[in-house]
Design a protein around this motif. Structure first.
Motif, PDB file in Angstrom:
ATOM      1  N   GLU A  35      -3.936   8.352 -14.834  1.00 46.17           N
ATOM      2  CA  GLU A  35      -3.197   9.593 -15.136  1.00 46.17           C
ATOM      3  C   GLU A  35      -2.410  10.046 -13.910  1.00 46.17           C
ATOM      4  O   GLU A  35      -1.253  10.458 -14.022  1.00 46.17           O
ATOM      5  N   GLN A  36      -3.031   9.992 -12.735  1.00 45.23           N
ATOM      6  CA  GLN A  36      -2.346  10.388 -11.503  1.00 45.23           C
ATOM      7  C   GLN A  36      -1.148   9.474 -11.227  1.00 45.23           C
ATOM      8  O   GLN A  36      -0.106   9.930 -10.754  1.00 45.23           O
ATOM      9  N   THR A  37      -1.294   8.191 -11.559  1.00 43.96           N
ATOM     10  CA  THR A  37      -0.219   7.229 -11.353  1.00 43.96           C
ATOM     11  C   THR A  37       0.971   7.552 -12.253  1.00 43.96           C
ATOM     12  O   THR A  37       2.128   7.341 -11.872  1.00 43.96           O
ATOM     13  N   LYS A  38       0.700   8.098 -13.442  1.00 42.85           N
ATOM     14  CA  LYS A  38       1.770   8.507 -14.356  1.00 42.85           C
ATOM     15  C   LYS A  38       2.413   9.824 -13.928  1.00 42.85           C
ATOM     16  O   LYS A  38       3.573  10.082 -14.240  1.00 42.85           O
ATOM     17  N   ALA A  39       1.665  10.668 -13.216  1.00 45.02           N
ATOM     18  CA  ALA A  39       2.119  12.024 -12.909  1.00 45.02           C
ATOM     19  C   ALA A  39       2.956  12.122 -11.634  1.00 45.02           C
ATOM     20  O   ALA A  39       3.835  12.980 -11.541  1.00 45.02           O
ATOM     21  N   ALA A  40       2.689  11.278 -10.661  1.00 47.33           N
ATOM     22  CA  ALA A  40       3.376  11.398  -9.371  1.00 47.33           C
ATOM     23  C   ALA A  40       3.435  10.034  -8.694  1.00 47.33           C
ATOM     24  O   ALA A  40       2.567   9.188  -8.926  1.00 47.33           O
ATOM     25  N   PRO A  41       4.421   9.824  -7.840  1.00 48.32           N
ATOM     26  CA  PRO A  41       4.520   8.538  -7.135  1.00 48.32           C
ATOM     27  C   PRO A  41       3.289   8.282  -6.256  1.00 48.32           C
ATOM     28  O   PRO A  41       2.741   9.206  -5.658  1.00 48.32           O
ATOM     29  N   VAL A  42       2.882   7.030  -6.216  1.00 47.96           N
ATOM     30  CA  VAL A  42       1.808   6.654  -5.300  1.00 47.96           C
ATOM     31  C   VAL A  42       2.387   6.590  -3.895  1.00 47.96           C
ATOM     32  O   VAL A  42       3.609   6.552  -3.712  1.00 47.96           O
ATOM     33  N   GLU A  43       1.541   6.571  -2.896  1.00 44.28           N
ATOM     34  CA  GLU A  43       2.015   6.518  -1.516  1.00 44.28           C
ATOM     35  C   GLU A  43       2.684   5.178  -1.237  1.00 44.28           C
ATOM     36  O   GLU A  43       2.268   4.138  -1.749  1.00 44.28           O
ATOM     37  N   ALA A  90      11.773 -11.910  -6.355  1.00 48.10           N
ATOM     38  CA  ALA A  90      12.540 -10.659  -6.423  1.00 48.10           C
ATOM     39  C   ALA A  90      11.704  -9.553  -7.062  1.00 48.10           C
ATOM     40  O   ALA A  90      11.854  -8.376  -6.704  1.00 48.10           O
ATOM     41  N   TYR A  91      10.827  -9.915  -7.970  1.00 44.54           N
ATOM     42  CA  TYR A  91       9.960  -8.909  -8.602  1.00 44.54           C
ATOM     43  C   TYR A  91       9.067  -8.236  -7.569  1.00 44.54           C
ATOM     44  O   TYR A  91       8.978  -7.022  -7.518  1.00 44.54           O
ATOM     45  N   TRP A  92       8.403  -9.006  -6.731  1.00 43.59           N
ATOM     46  CA  TRP A  92       7.482  -8.411  -5.748  1.00 43.59           C
ATOM     47  C   TRP A  92       8.245  -7.567  -4.743  1.00 43.59           C
ATOM     48  O   TRP A  92       7.725  -6.582  -4.230  1.00 43.59           O
ATOM     49  N   GLU A  93       9.486  -7.951  -4.456  1.00 46.64           N
ATOM     50  CA  GLU A  93      10.276  -7.224  -3.466  1.00 46.64           C
ATOM     51  C   GLU A  93      10.741  -5.856  -3.951  1.00 46.64           C
ATOM     52  O   GLU A  93      11.086  -5.013  -3.151  1.00 46.64           O
ATOM     53  N   LYS A  94      10.758  -5.600  -5.270  1.00 49.96           N
ATOM     54  CA  LYS A  94      11.219  -4.297  -5.748  1.00 49.96           C
ATOM     55  C   LYS A  94      10.085  -3.310  -6.037  1.00 49.96           C
ATOM     56  O   LYS A  94      10.334  -2.206  -6.487  1.00 49.96           O
ATOM     57  N   ILE A  95       8.843  -3.683  -5.739  1.00 45.72           N
ATOM     58  CA  ILE A  95       7.729  -2.762  -5.954  1.00 45.72           C
ATOM     59  C   ILE A  95       7.805  -1.645  -4.919  1.00 45.72           C
ATOM     60  O   ILE A  95       7.765  -1.896  -3.717  1.00 45.72           O
ATOM     61  N   ASP A  96       7.956  -0.412  -5.392  1.00 47.41           N
ATOM     62  CA  ASP A  96       7.931   0.765  -4.525  1.00 47.41           C
ATOM     63  C   ASP A  96       7.392   1.934  -5.356  1.00 47.41           C
ATOM     64  O   ASP A  96       7.177   1.791  -6.563  1.00 47.41           O
ATOM     65  N   LEU A 101       5.920   4.466 -10.589  1.00 51.46           N
ATOM     66  CA  LEU A 101       5.916   5.699 -11.392  1.00 51.46           C
ATOM     67  C   LEU A 101       6.662   5.483 -12.709  1.00 51.46           C
ATOM     68  O   LEU A 101       6.158   5.827 -13.784  1.00 51.46           O
ATOM     69  N   ALA A 102       7.840   4.903 -12.641  1.00 52.21           N
ATOM     70  CA  ALA A 102       8.632   4.674 -13.857  1.00 52.21           C
ATOM     71  C   ALA A 102       7.901   3.734 -14.813  1.00 52.21           C
ATOM     72  O   ALA A 102       7.864   3.977 -16.027  1.00 52.21           O
ATOM     73  N   ALA A 103       7.309   2.678 -14.280  1.00 49.68           N
ATOM     74  CA  ALA A 103       6.577   1.726 -15.127  1.00 49.68           C
ATOM     75  C   ALA A 103       5.350   2.390 -15.749  1.00 49.68           C
ATOM     76  O   ALA A 103       5.063   2.202 -16.935  1.00 49.68           O
ATOM     77  N   ALA A 104       4.638   3.188 -14.978  1.00 50.44           N
ATOM     78  CA  ALA A 104       3.445   3.871 -15.497  1.00 50.44           C
ATOM     79  C   ALA A 104       3.826   4.848 -16.597  1.00 50.44           C
ATOM     80  O   ALA A 104       3.170   4.916 -17.638  1.00 50.44           O
ATOM     81  N   GLN A 105       4.889   5.594 -16.379  1.00 50.21           N
ATOM     82  CA  GLN A 105       5.308   6.571 -17.380  1.00 50.21           C
ATOM     83  C   GLN A 105       5.788   5.896 -18.661  1.00 50.21           C
ATOM     84  O   GLN A 105       5.573   6.403 -19.748  1.00 50.21           O
TER      85      GLN A 105
END
Length: 132
Positions: A35-43, A90-96, A101-105
């Motif tokens: 739920e927290q991952t959907k609500a706000a960006p992780v560090e 390229a997939y691993w390089e775009k993880i931020d 957040l967008a994927a979780a939501q």
């Protein structure tokens, strides 16, 4: 990653070992983290660490025949070009944080999940006088 899995399919697995009496407590804790991952960006330090672990695992896998066999077979089954295998980096390089957040939501629906619990096998009790 786009192109590496059938369209519209994905999965999230939360896996842990624990004392059977703590299953419900830890299930609730895992759902709270999701739920927290959907609500706000992780560090950023979290996504950087995950991306680095994935990159190292991928680099190790490249030296394994089973990696190539499985990924080539999956690409052919999906009717994809084998060139998609080269795009995995390229997939691993775009993880931020924003990507997570967008994927979780978009994908995490916490009203729909499967909970599987593997309980320890019961230890048979010894009968009095038994040598086993």
């Amino acid at each position: 990653p786009e192109g590496l899995h059938p369209p519209g399919e994905f999965g999230v697995v939360v896996d842990f070992q624990c004392d059977p009496t703590r299953i419900e407590e830890l299930r609730r804790a895992a759902l709270q983290i999701l739920e927290q991952t959907k609500a706000a960006p992780v560090e950023a330090s979290v996504t950087e660490r995950v991306a680095e672990q994935e990159r190292r695992g991928w680099e190790t896998s490249l030296r394994e025949n089973s990696y190539w066999l499985n990924n080539i077979a999956e690409a052919l089954q999906r009717g994809e070009s084998l060139s998609t295998l080269a795009e995995e980096r390229a997939y691993w390089e775009k993880i931020d944080p924003a990507y997570v957040l967008a994927a979780a939501q978009e994908h995490l629906n916490l009203d729909r999940y499967v909970l599987v619990t593997l309980m320890p096998e019961a230890t048979p009790t010894k009968k009095k006088g038994s040598k086993k």
